[in-house]
Design a protein around this motif. Structure first.
Motif, PDB file in Angstrom:
ATOM      1  N   ARG A 164       0.850  -1.303  -0.145  1.00  0.00           N
ATOM      2  CA  ARG A 164      -0.006   0.124   0.056  1.00  0.00           C
ATOM      3  C   ARG A 164       0.891   1.224  -0.041  1.00  0.00           C
ATOM      4  O   ARG A 164       0.724   2.339  -0.724  1.00  0.00           O
ATOM      5  CB  ARG A 164      -0.911  -0.020   1.249  1.00  0.00           C
ATOM      6  CG  ARG A 164      -1.669   1.180   1.249  1.00  0.00           C
ATOM      7  CD  ARG A 164      -2.610   0.870   2.532  1.00  0.00           C
ATOM      8  NE  ARG A 164      -3.661   1.999   2.770  1.00  0.00           N
ATOM      9  CZ  ARG A 164      -5.048   2.068   2.618  1.00  0.00           C
ATOM     10  NH1 ARG A 164      -5.415   0.998   1.851  1.00  0.00           N
ATOM     11  NH2 ARG A 164      -5.648   3.176   2.851  1.00  0.00           N
ATOM     12  N   SER A 165       1.914   1.356   0.810  1.00  0.00           N
ATOM     13  CA  SER A 165       2.848   2.525   0.691  1.00  0.00           C
ATOM     14  C   SER A 165       3.459   2.587  -0.518  1.00  0.00           C
ATOM     15  O   SER A 165       4.148   3.748  -0.773  1.00  0.00           O
ATOM     16  CB  SER A 165       3.849   2.341   1.797  1.00  0.00           C
ATOM     17  OG  SER A 165       4.789   1.037   1.755  1.00  0.00           O
ATOM     18  N   SER A 168       0.333   5.341  -4.878  1.00  0.00           N
ATOM     19  CA  SER A 168       0.089   6.610  -4.543  1.00  0.00           C
ATOM     20  C   SER A 168      -1.218   6.970  -3.930  1.00  0.00           C
ATOM     21  O   SER A 168      -1.230   7.592  -3.191  1.00  0.00           O
ATOM     22  CB  SER A 168      -0.013   7.518  -6.040  1.00  0.00           C
ATOM     23  OG  SER A 168      -0.857   6.939  -6.962  1.00  0.00           O
ATOM     24  N   ARG A 171      -0.571   5.937  -0.478  1.00  0.00           N
ATOM     25  CA  ARG A 171       0.324   7.318   0.408  1.00  0.00           C
ATOM     26  C   ARG A 171      -1.094   8.282   0.767  1.00  0.00           C
ATOM     27  O   ARG A 171      -0.834   8.746   1.802  1.00  0.00           O
ATOM     28  CB  ARG A 171       1.291   7.917  -0.371  1.00  0.00           C
ATOM     29  CG  ARG A 171       2.303   6.726  -0.514  1.00  0.00           C
ATOM     30  CD  ARG A 171       3.552   7.378  -0.963  1.00  0.00           C
ATOM     31  NE  ARG A 171       3.376   8.092  -2.323  1.00  0.00           N
ATOM     32  CZ  ARG A 171       4.081   7.345  -3.457  1.00  0.00           C
ATOM     33  NH1 ARG A 171       4.258   5.990  -3.448  1.00  0.00           N
ATOM     34  NH2 ARG A 171       3.958   7.882  -4.539  1.00  0.00           N
ATOM     35  N   ASP A 174      -3.311   6.979   3.372  1.00  0.00           N
ATOM     36  CA  ASP A 174      -2.842   6.783   4.947  1.00  0.00           C
ATOM     37  C   ASP A 174      -2.254   8.269   5.519  1.00  0.00           C
ATOM     38  O   ASP A 174      -1.806   8.162   6.610  1.00  0.00           O
ATOM     39  CB  ASP A 174      -1.598   5.956   4.682  1.00  0.00           C
ATOM     40  CG  ASP A 174      -2.083   4.592   4.566  1.00  0.00           C
ATOM     41  OD1 ASP A 174      -3.131   4.119   4.622  1.00  0.00           O
ATOM     42  OD2 ASP A 174      -1.118   3.600   4.073  1.00  0.00           O
ATOM     43  N   GLY A 175      -2.437   9.214   4.630  1.00  0.00           N
ATOM     44  CA  GLY A 175      -2.097  10.487   5.191  1.00  0.00           C
ATOM     45  C   GLY A 175      -0.534  10.639   5.446  1.00  0.00           C
ATOM     46  O   GLY A 175      -0.243  11.329   6.513  1.00  0.00           O
ATOM     47  N   LEU A 176       0.137  10.188   4.503  1.00  0.00           N
ATOM     48  CA  LEU A 176       1.780  10.149   4.840  1.00  0.00           C
ATOM     49  C   LEU A 176       2.061  11.854   4.477  1.00  0.00           C
ATOM     50  O   LEU A 176       1.296  12.498   3.752  1.00  0.00           O
ATOM     51  CB  LEU A 176       2.394   9.468   3.883  1.00  0.00           C
ATOM     52  CG  LEU A 176       2.267   7.857   4.225  1.00  0.00           C
ATOM     53  CD1 LEU A 176       2.985   7.136   3.247  1.00  0.00           C
ATOM     54  CD2 LEU A 176       2.463   7.261   5.436  1.00  0.00           C
ATOM     55  N   PRO A 177       3.066  12.152   5.277  1.00  0.00           N
ATOM     56  CA  PRO A 177       3.659  13.542   4.971  1.00  0.00           C
ATOM     57  C   PRO A 177       3.882  14.241   3.442  1.00  0.00           C
ATOM     58  O   PRO A 177       4.214  13.376   2.904  1.00  0.00           O
ATOM     59  CB  PRO A 177       4.826  13.582   5.646  1.00  0.00           C
ATOM     60  CG  PRO A 177       4.739  12.708   6.990  1.00  0.00           C
ATOM     61  CD  PRO A 177       3.995  11.544   5.950  1.00  0.00           C
ATOM     62  N   CYS A 179       1.677  13.878   1.094  1.00  0.00           N
ATOM     63  CA  CYS A 179       0.822  13.480   0.186  1.00  0.00           C
ATOM     64  C   CYS A 179      -0.680  13.679   0.327  1.00  0.00           C
ATOM     65  O   CYS A 179      -1.520  12.884   0.059  1.00  0.00           O
ATOM     66  CB  CYS A 179       0.734  11.879   0.343  1.00  0.00           C
ATOM     67  SG  CYS A 179       2.395  11.198   0.363  1.00  0.00           S
ATOM     68  N   ASP A 180      -0.962  14.983   0.664  1.00  0.00           N
ATOM     69  CA  ASP A 180      -2.273  15.392   0.836  1.00  0.00           C
ATOM     70  C   ASP A 180      -2.629  16.239  -0.437  1.00  0.00           C
ATOM     71  O   ASP A 180      -3.972  16.632  -0.319  1.00  0.00           O
ATOM     72  CB  ASP A 180      -2.482  16.274   2.037  1.00  0.00           C
ATOM     73  CG  ASP A 180      -1.543  17.609   2.096  1.00  0.00           C
ATOM     74  OD1 ASP A 180      -0.606  17.481   1.274  1.00  0.00           O
ATOM     75  OD2 ASP A 180      -1.717  18.422   2.769  1.00  0.00           O
TER      76      ASP A 180
END
Length: 503
Positions: A164-165, A168, A171, A174-177, A179-180
């Protein structure tokens, strides 16, 4: 549909799309109001029909024409007004496109249809052939689903095998830095550190680039993420990114509304199912099967099969007027009361319905209901029936398919005192009795007499090889009465079909 303020009133001739060198993104930035221009310094372009001459001149407008002494002014190849018209035509083209796409989206009232329309519109805006959208609300309450465009179920399965990570959309969800916002991967195979499994799946499915966008709202937060896949290394232009970004923001709001509707439907269906029997009883001499379909607003149709003393069986179907939570709750109270009355005096169906009518009239005077209760003696293959404004049962045997005549009576709660005689029916060995609610007839869309004729024809048309199995009989009747998925489609009417076969 789009709340985009315009400082320029456009009234220009439609220009070919090929002339459009500037879209909504550039135009809004170029002509955003930056304060009132100074009167002495403000440019004054020539007046053009429909164009406010106070609009600031674009930064890259052609340079002023210099006049050499003794010569005539040289006319530039692209006058400023023509360039402005081209760009305004680009505005109109972009706004028209967005308006048409959002109009198509807002006409969807099912979550799956909305997700599919989102993928199609985004594909046209960013110039990609395939894509997928992952619906996964951030509050964890669902519904969760994945829809693909140009991707088979097997292809989606391959994509889900990638960590999953490494994807795209993963990411983003999952709210990765960092990636909003949008994630563009213009050339996957040239990226350093690309996950080996992702590289393998991309090569297998034949995509070389991707562009992903989050779907979110202020109220619900994250709703999901959409990804479009390119067959060759590519990425959307600035203009395409701006257009699809505007569309995605509106789509996120629409999807959030449909998510809330879907959750309400799910809760209503779950509550209705919990108020009905979790399983049918096993009674010697009779086999049972049931099919139940709940409308999107929740209805009051119900059924019951209750073992009674002396190896008897109580069979009941009914319908409460109205829809929504109140109707579902009333249905649960009515069914629970009937079970109690059936245990105490089930051998007299008229007494059971009389007690039920009195309870309904005293506790819920503004509501009425139909009901059919049968005291079944499997060893004798005999059923004693009493009905209150309900549809007659249908008896299906080797050589017959006929409705059982019951006495004409009013629904419960309609008269000051309900009373109707009971009837007895005798089933043969291997014959099946079908009890149903009027939702089965109403969902056909036919007049009531034609709906009854369709039900009779559907029962008579059950293949002989299937008549030994009540589940197969119920499925055949349901598919014949409600073809093309009408049995599962949204409808204001619930459906109950209860089949009892005597061995």
């Amino acid at each position: 549909m789009l709340d985009i303020p315009l400082r320029v009133r456009v009234h220009v001739e439609t220009l070919p799309a090929a002339q459009n060198d500037m879209g909504v993104c550039d135009a809004f930035e170029q002509y955003a109001p930056v304060g009132k221009p100074v009167a002495m310094n403000a440019p004054h372009p020539p007046k053009v029909a429909g164009i406010d001459s106070t609009v600031p001149a674009p930064a890259h407008t052609v340079a002023p024409v210099s006049v050499v002494s003794g010569t005539s002014p040289v006319t530039p190849p692209n006058p400023p007004c023509a360039l402005l018209q081209d760009r305004l035509a680009g505005w109109v083209s972009d706004l028209t496109t967005l308006h048409e796409l959002t109009e198509r989206l807002v006409r969807t009232d099912a979550l799956t249809d909305a997700l599919t329309e989102l993928l199609r519109a985004g594909s046209a805006l960013v110039g990609a052939r395939r894509g997928l959208v992952v619906l996964e609300p951030g509050d964890g309450l669902g519904p969760d689903t994945t829809i693909g465009l140009g991707l088979a179920h097997a292809d989606l399965g391959h994509i889900e095998t990638v960590p999953r990570s490494a994807m795209s959309y993963g990411r983003i969800l999952d709210g990765l830095p960092g990636c909003d916002r949008e994630i563009a991967q213009p050339d996957l195979f040239s990226e350093d550190g690309l996950d080996p499994r992702h590289r393998e799946v991309a090569a297998r499915l034949g995509y070389a680039a991707s562009y992903a966008l989050p779907l979110a709202t202020d109220a619900l937060g994250r709703v999901g993420a959409a990804v479009w896949l390119y067959d060759e290394p590519a990425e959307p232009s600035e203009r395409q990114r701006h257009l699809v970004g505007l569309y995605a923001r509106y789509a996120g709001e629409h999807l959030a509304r449909l998510v809330e509707v879907e959750r309400a439907r799910t809760r209503m269906a779950t509550m209705a199912e919990e108020l009905l029997p979790s399983r049918l009883p096993r009674v010697a001499g009779v086999q049972l099967a049931v099919r139940h379909r709940t409308g999107p607003r929740g209805g009051g149709d119900w059924y019951d099969a209750l073992p009674l003393p002396d190896a008897a069986l109580g069979l009941a179907v009914g319908s409460v007027t109205g829809s929504g939570p109140s109707a579902v709750a009333a249905m649960g109270r009515l069914r629970a009361s009937l079970r109690a009355y059936a245990v105490m005096e089930g051998e007299d169906p008229v007494a059971v319905l009389s007690d039920l009518e009195l309870l309904l009239r005293l506790t819920e005077p503004a509501r009425s209901a139909t009901a059919l209760f049968g005291y079944c003696e499997p060893a004798l293959r005999k059923i004693t029936l009493a009905g209150a404004g309900h549809c007659p049962p249908l008896l299906l045997g080797e050589g017959r398919a006929e409705f059982v005549e019951t006495s004409v009576s009013a629904p419960l709660g309609m008269l000051a005192c309900w009373e109707a005689p009971s009837v007895e029916m005798q089933a043969g060995l291997g014959e099946t009795v079908l009890l149903y609610t009027d939702g089965l007839l109403h969902r056909t869309g036919d007049a009531i007499d034609r709906a009854f004729a369709r039900l009779h024809a559907a029962a008579a048309g059950v293949p002989r090889v299937l008549r030994h199995d009540p589940d197969a009989v119920a499925d055949h009747v349901l598919r014949t009465m409600l073809p093309d998925g009408l049995d599962a489609a949204d409808s204001a009417d619930d459906v109950v079909l209860l089949a009892a076969r005597f061995d």
